[in-house]
Write an enzyme that holds these catalytic residues in place. Structure first.
Site, PDB file in Angstrom:
ATOM      1  N   ASP A 134      -0.672  -5.238   3.136  1.00 27.79           N
ATOM      2  CA  ASP A 134      -0.714  -4.412   4.301  1.00 27.79           C
ATOM      3  C   ASP A 134      -2.114  -3.391   3.839  1.00 27.79           C
ATOM      4  O   ASP A 134      -2.129  -2.944   2.776  1.00 27.79           O
ATOM      5  CB  ASP A 134       0.357  -3.492   4.564  1.00 27.79           C
ATOM      6  CG  ASP A 134       1.373  -4.724   5.156  1.00 27.79           C
ATOM      7  OD1 ASP A 134       1.158  -5.430   5.796  1.00 27.79           O
ATOM      8  OD2 ASP A 134       2.642  -4.172   5.039  1.00 27.79           O
ATOM      9  N   ASP A 152       0.646  -9.234  11.015  1.00 28.88           N
ATOM     10  CA  ASP A 152       1.506  -8.421  11.935  1.00 28.88           C
ATOM     11  C   ASP A 152       1.044  -8.098  12.962  1.00 28.88           C
ATOM     12  O   ASP A 152       1.900  -8.199  14.237  1.00 28.88           O
ATOM     13  CB  ASP A 152       1.979  -7.055  10.974  1.00 28.88           C
ATOM     14  CG  ASP A 152       2.323  -7.347   9.669  1.00 28.88           C
ATOM     15  OD1 ASP A 152       3.062  -8.422   9.367  1.00 28.88           O
ATOM     16  OD2 ASP A 152       1.907  -6.350   8.862  1.00 28.88           O
TER      17      ASP A 152
END
Length: 173
Positions: A134, A152
Site C-alpha cells: 500500500d 483498492d
C-alpha cells in the site's frame, strides 16, 4: 446444426463482451502492479513523501490483513490461506455475475471488471509477498484514512457503481 440456430453476430457479441471485461480488468492489474513496482523500487518501506502537505502522501507500507487492516494483527498462518481462498471465491462470484449481466448493462459490467482487476492486483501481492503493498496515504492533520493502493481504489469505485445499480434497480439480480 447448432451453428444454424445461432444468429449471425451473437458469437462476436459474446466475444466483445468478454474482451471489454478482460481489457478493463487487465488495465487495472497493470496500473496497480506498475505503481507498486515503482513504490518498491524508489520508496523504502515505511518512508513517506508528501505530495500535498497536510492531505496526501506516498507512504510505503505493507498490509498483511484485509481491507482496513482486518486481521492484520493476527499472525496465524491460516490468515494467509483465508485471504487467498476469499479472493478466489470472490473472483469466481464476479465472473458468475458478469456472465449473468446482460450486454445492455455495460456500466455494471465495467464495475465488475474494476472489482475483478483490483482483486487480482492484490492477489498477486499476497502470492508474491504474503501481504499487500500500500502507498496512497490520505489524511487531514493527524486523521489518516488507511493507506491503500490502485487495486483498492478500483475495487472501491467498482463497488460504488455496483451498489448504485442495485439501489436504483438497474440490474436484475
Amino acid at each position: 446444426m447448432m451453428a444454424d440456430s445461432v444468429p449471425a453476430g451473437v458469437g462476436r457479441q459474446v466475444f466483445s463482451k468478454y474482451l471489454w471485461f478482460t481489457l478493463f480488468a487487465s488495465g487495472v492489474v497493470i496500473l496497480d502492479q506498475l505503481t507498486k513496482m515503482l513504490v518498491l523500487r524508489y520508496l523504502p518501506l515505511h518512508n513517506s513523501v508528501a505530495v500535498i502537505p497536510g492531505f496526501f502522501s506516498l507512504t510505503h507500507v505493507r498490509n498483511p490483513g484485509g481491507a482496513f487492516g482486518f486481521l492484520a494483527q493476527n499472525d496465524s498462518p491460516l490468515r494467509h490461506w483465508l485471504f487467498l481462498l476469499a479472493a478466489v471465491f470472490a473472483l469466481g462470484m464476479i465472473l458468475y455475475l458478469y456472465h449473468q449481466t446482460p450486454r445492455s448493462r455495460p456500466f455494471f459490467g465495467f464495475a465488475l471488471a474494476l472489482i475483478f482487476g483490483g482483486a487480482i492486483g492484490n492477489l498477486i501481492d499476497r502470492l508474491r509477498f504474503g501481504e499487500v503493498v500500500d502507498f496512497l496515504d490520505v489524511y487531514v492533520g493527524y486523521l489518516h484514512w488507511p493507506t491503500f493502493n490502485m487495486a483498492d481504489s478500483a475495487v472501491t469505485v467498482g463497488v460504488i457503481i455496483f451498489l448504485l445499480h442495485l439501489v436504483t434497480k438497474k440490474v436484475p439480480l
